[in-house]
Design a protein around this motif. Structure first.
Motif, PDB file in Angstrom:
ATOM      1  N   ILE A 256     -13.857   1.256  12.355  1.00  0.00           N
ATOM      2  CA  ILE A 256     -14.198   1.244  10.931  1.00  0.00           C
ATOM      3  C   ILE A 256     -13.874   2.592  10.289  1.00  0.00           C
ATOM      4  O   ILE A 256     -13.292   2.664   9.202  1.00  0.00           O
ATOM      5  CB  ILE A 256     -15.686   0.882  10.735  1.00  0.00           C
ATOM      6  N   VAL A 257     -14.238   3.677  10.953  1.00  0.00           N
ATOM      7  CA  VAL A 257     -14.010   5.007  10.389  1.00  0.00           C
ATOM      8  C   VAL A 257     -12.515   5.298  10.272  1.00  0.00           C
ATOM      9  O   VAL A 257     -12.076   5.893   9.273  1.00  0.00           O
ATOM     10  CB  VAL A 257     -14.727   6.074  11.237  1.00  0.00           C
ATOM     11  N   GLU A 258     -11.733   4.885  11.236  1.00  0.00           N
ATOM     12  CA  GLU A 258     -10.283   5.082  11.128  1.00  0.00           C
ATOM     13  C   GLU A 258      -9.741   4.408   9.867  1.00  0.00           C
ATOM     14  O   GLU A 258      -8.916   4.978   9.144  1.00  0.00           O
ATOM     15  CB  GLU A 258      -9.591   4.539  12.373  1.00  0.00           C
ATOM     16  N   ALA A 259     -10.238   3.200   9.586  1.00  0.00           N
ATOM     17  CA  ALA A 259      -9.794   2.486   8.381  1.00  0.00           C
ATOM     18  C   ALA A 259     -10.286   3.187   7.115  1.00  0.00           C
ATOM     19  O   ALA A 259      -9.553   3.297   6.124  1.00  0.00           O
ATOM     20  CB  ALA A 259     -10.292   1.044   8.425  1.00  0.00           C
ATOM     21  N   VAL A 260     -11.518   3.657   7.130  1.00  0.00           N
ATOM     22  CA  VAL A 260     -12.076   4.357   5.971  1.00  0.00           C
ATOM     23  C   VAL A 260     -11.273   5.618   5.679  1.00  0.00           C
ATOM     24  O   VAL A 260     -10.931   5.910   4.512  1.00  0.00           O
ATOM     25  CB  VAL A 260     -13.561   4.697   6.213  1.00  0.00           C
ATOM     26  N   VAL A 261     -10.948   6.373   6.710  1.00  0.00           N
ATOM     27  CA  VAL A 261     -10.208   7.628   6.513  1.00  0.00           C
ATOM     28  C   VAL A 261      -8.817   7.349   5.945  1.00  0.00           C
ATOM     29  O   VAL A 261      -8.332   8.070   5.053  1.00  0.00           O
ATOM     30  CB  VAL A 261     -10.138   8.414   7.839  1.00  0.00           C
ATOM     31  N   ARG A 262      -8.160   6.304   6.445  1.00  0.00           N
ATOM     32  CA  ARG A 262      -6.854   5.937   5.890  1.00  0.00           C
ATOM     33  C   ARG A 262      -6.963   5.580   4.417  1.00  0.00           C
ATOM     34  O   ARG A 262      -6.175   6.027   3.577  1.00  0.00           O
ATOM     35  CB  ARG A 262      -6.268   4.739   6.650  1.00  0.00           C
ATOM     36  N   GLU A 263      -7.959   4.788   4.084  1.00  0.00           N
ATOM     37  CA  GLU A 263      -8.095   4.291   2.711  1.00  0.00           C
ATOM     38  C   GLU A 263      -8.550   5.372   1.740  1.00  0.00           C
ATOM     39  O   GLU A 263      -8.122   5.400   0.586  1.00  0.00           O
ATOM     40  CB  GLU A 263      -9.079   3.107   2.682  1.00  0.00           C
ATOM     41  N   ARG A 264      -9.423   6.257   2.191  1.00  0.00           N
ATOM     42  CA  ARG A 264      -9.890   7.297   1.258  1.00  0.00           C
ATOM     43  C   ARG A 264      -8.780   8.296   0.946  1.00  0.00           C
ATOM     44  O   ARG A 264      -8.842   8.969  -0.092  1.00  0.00           O
ATOM     45  CB  ARG A 264     -11.132   7.990   1.812  1.00  0.00           C
ATOM     46  N   ALA A 265      -7.776   8.392   1.813  1.00  0.00           N
ATOM     47  CA  ALA A 265      -6.630   9.260   1.535  1.00  0.00           C
ATOM     48  C   ALA A 265      -5.768   8.686   0.416  1.00  0.00           C
ATOM     49  O   ALA A 265      -5.095   9.421  -0.312  1.00  0.00           O
ATOM     50  CB  ALA A 265      -5.789   9.456   2.796  1.00  0.00           C
ATOM     51  N   VAL A 266      -5.814   7.363   0.268  1.00  0.00           N
ATOM     52  CA  VAL A 266      -5.069   6.699  -0.804  1.00  0.00           C
ATOM     53  C   VAL A 266      -5.848   6.777  -2.110  1.00  0.00           C
ATOM     54  O   VAL A 266      -5.313   7.129  -3.157  1.00  0.00           O
ATOM     55  CB  VAL A 266      -4.789   5.225  -0.434  1.00  0.00           C
ATOM     56  N   GLU A 267      -7.141   6.471  -2.020  1.00  0.00           N
ATOM     57  CA  GLU A 267      -8.015   6.499  -3.199  1.00  0.00           C
ATOM     58  C   GLU A 267      -9.460   6.624  -2.734  1.00  0.00           C
ATOM     59  O   GLU A 267      -9.873   5.912  -1.813  1.00  0.00           O
ATOM     60  CB  GLU A 267      -7.850   5.207  -4.022  1.00  0.00           C
ATOM     61  N   PRO A 268     -10.249   7.515  -3.323  1.00  0.00           N
ATOM     62  CA  PRO A 268     -11.645   7.659  -2.904  1.00  0.00           C
ATOM     63  C   PRO A 268     -12.421   6.353  -3.070  1.00  0.00           C
ATOM     64  O   PRO A 268     -12.142   5.563  -3.976  1.00  0.00           O
ATOM     65  CB  PRO A 268     -12.193   8.746  -3.836  1.00  0.00           C
ATOM     66  N   PHE A 269     -13.394   6.156  -2.212  1.00  0.00           N
ATOM     67  CA  PHE A 269     -14.270   4.989  -2.315  1.00  0.00           C
ATOM     68  C   PHE A 269     -15.251   5.184  -3.464  1.00  0.00           C
ATOM     69  O   PHE A 269     -15.843   6.257  -3.618  1.00  0.00           O
ATOM     70  CB  PHE A 269     -15.053   4.784  -1.017  1.00  0.00           C
ATOM     71  N   ARG A 270     -15.418   4.123  -4.249  1.00  0.00           N
ATOM     72  CA  ARG A 270     -16.372   4.164  -5.359  1.00  0.00           C
ATOM     73  C   ARG A 270     -17.297   2.949  -5.373  1.00  0.00           C
ATOM     74  O   ARG A 270     -18.407   3.035  -5.886  1.00  0.00           O
ATOM     75  CB  ARG A 270     -15.629   4.248  -6.706  1.00  0.00           C
ATOM     76  N   THR A 271     -16.831   1.811  -4.852  1.00  0.00           N
ATOM     77  CA  THR A 271     -17.608   0.568  -4.974  1.00  0.00           C
ATOM     78  C   THR A 271     -17.841  -0.088  -3.618  1.00  0.00           C
ATOM     79  O   THR A 271     -17.069   0.100  -2.666  1.00  0.00           O
ATOM     80  CB  THR A 271     -16.893  -0.447  -5.878  1.00  0.00           C
TER      81      THR A 271
END
Length: 324
Positions: A173-188
């Motif tokens: 899960i964290v690997e996916a979160v780190v990839r995605e937050r590099a594209v755009e920060p999490f807000r929702t």
């Protein structure tokens, strides 16, 4: 202002209410008894305590200012018998000191997230609805869940998910979160749920309910420092009890319940060396356990209030002063 203006009594069913009152009752019948509701919420347990024990006074603590506003309206008919304080429950000693009430006859903890916090989408606690990733019980202070997701190092996120959410797929899960937050920060919340679903194997997604549940629990505990606060608060609650006073703890996940079991169990255990033929008074237990293990809600309560299902209740009585 909350988006839900229903009165507090229409929005919350207190969990294991009758059993909580039953365990506290012997300590609260005398005039002038003081009981502390360390997690006041919408005031459901607090109101019943005031109704059931008309000679008792209530001190209610909560870190959530909106909950306090609603509870204050609910408990207004009880006047000066109810003292409500904006505080986290590990501040119990300081609150009691300010009130000139160092010893009390009862303490109640109804832990976890409140019904109001779950029901109001904008608070971001519920994974089933899209909302800003906040999760702060006190929205006036501290980092939000989005801040945690977007700024914590990967190793810290893995630790949080494993320790607080007991999430076996934390690294994935964290690997996916780190990839995605590099594209755009999490807000929702919806985006986080989607990322978690996409990160997990099909076999994992077929079991155990919503796959985001454990991650949301872990983030909430981290954002609010819940376990660290409880680790400080439980011993303070025991110390605040007068002899004959009682403490009741309602926990909703295994980490909270293990902590309650450890603290209450330690207080109910002799501290004497094993080879002493006679145990001097200073080594005798200062607590007596009131429950055999953790008690569970009955089937009828779970059927009428699904949020009661994970509840685990423990209680203890103070039977002597501290070791000297």
């Amino acid at each position: 202002m909350t988006t839900d203006e229903r009165p507090a009594f229409g929005r919350h069913d207190p969990v294991m209410l009758r059993r909580s009152l039953e365990l506290l009752a012997p300590a609260l019948r005398e005039p002038g008894a003081v009981v502390v509701d360390c997690t006041l919420g919408l005031g459901g347990h607090g109101e019943e305590l005031l109704k059931t024990f008309p000679e008792a006074r209530l001190v209610g603590l909560d870190r959530d200012t909106e909950a306090l506003r609603l509870a204050r309206a609910r408990l207004a008919p009880y006047g000066e018998r109810a003292t409500l304080v904006h505080a986290v429950y590990d501040e119990l000693p300081e609150v009691l000191d300010r009130l000139g009430t160092p010893r009390v006859q009862g303490v109640l903890f109804d832990l976890g997230v409140s019904s109001m916090q779950l029901d109001e989408a904008e608070r971001g606690f519920a994974y089933a609805r899209d909302a800003p990733l906040d999760m702060r019980m006190d929205q006036s202070t501290g980092p939000s869940a989005a801040d945690v997701l977007n700024t914590y190092p990967p190793g810290d996120l893995v630790r949080i998910l494993r320790s607080y959410g007991e999430e076996k797929q934390a690294k994935r899960i964290v690997e996916a979160v780190v990839r995605e937050r590099a594209v755009e920060p999490f807000r929702t919340s919806a985006r986080l749920v989607e990322v978690i679903r996409d990160a997990l194997p099909q076999a994992v997604k077929r079991t155990g309910g919503n796959p985001a549940k454990r991650t949301f629990q872990a983030l909430r505990i981290e954002v609010n420092g819940e376990l660290a606060v409880l680790e400080r608060a439980l011993p303070s609650a025991v110390d605040a009890l007068a002899v004959g006073g009682r403490v009741v703890v309602l926990a909703y996940h295994s980490l909270e319940d293990r902590m309650a079991k450890r603290v209450l169990g330690a207080g109910a255990t002799s501290t004497a060396p094993a080879d002493l033929p006679v145990v001097p008074e200073q080594y005798q237990p200062r607590l007596r356990l009131l429950t055999r293990g953790a008690e569970l809600p009955d089937d009828d309560e779970v059927a009428s209030n699904r949020r009661a299902a994970p509840a685990r209740l423990r209680g203890a009585e103070r039977i002597r002063e501290a070791n000297r």
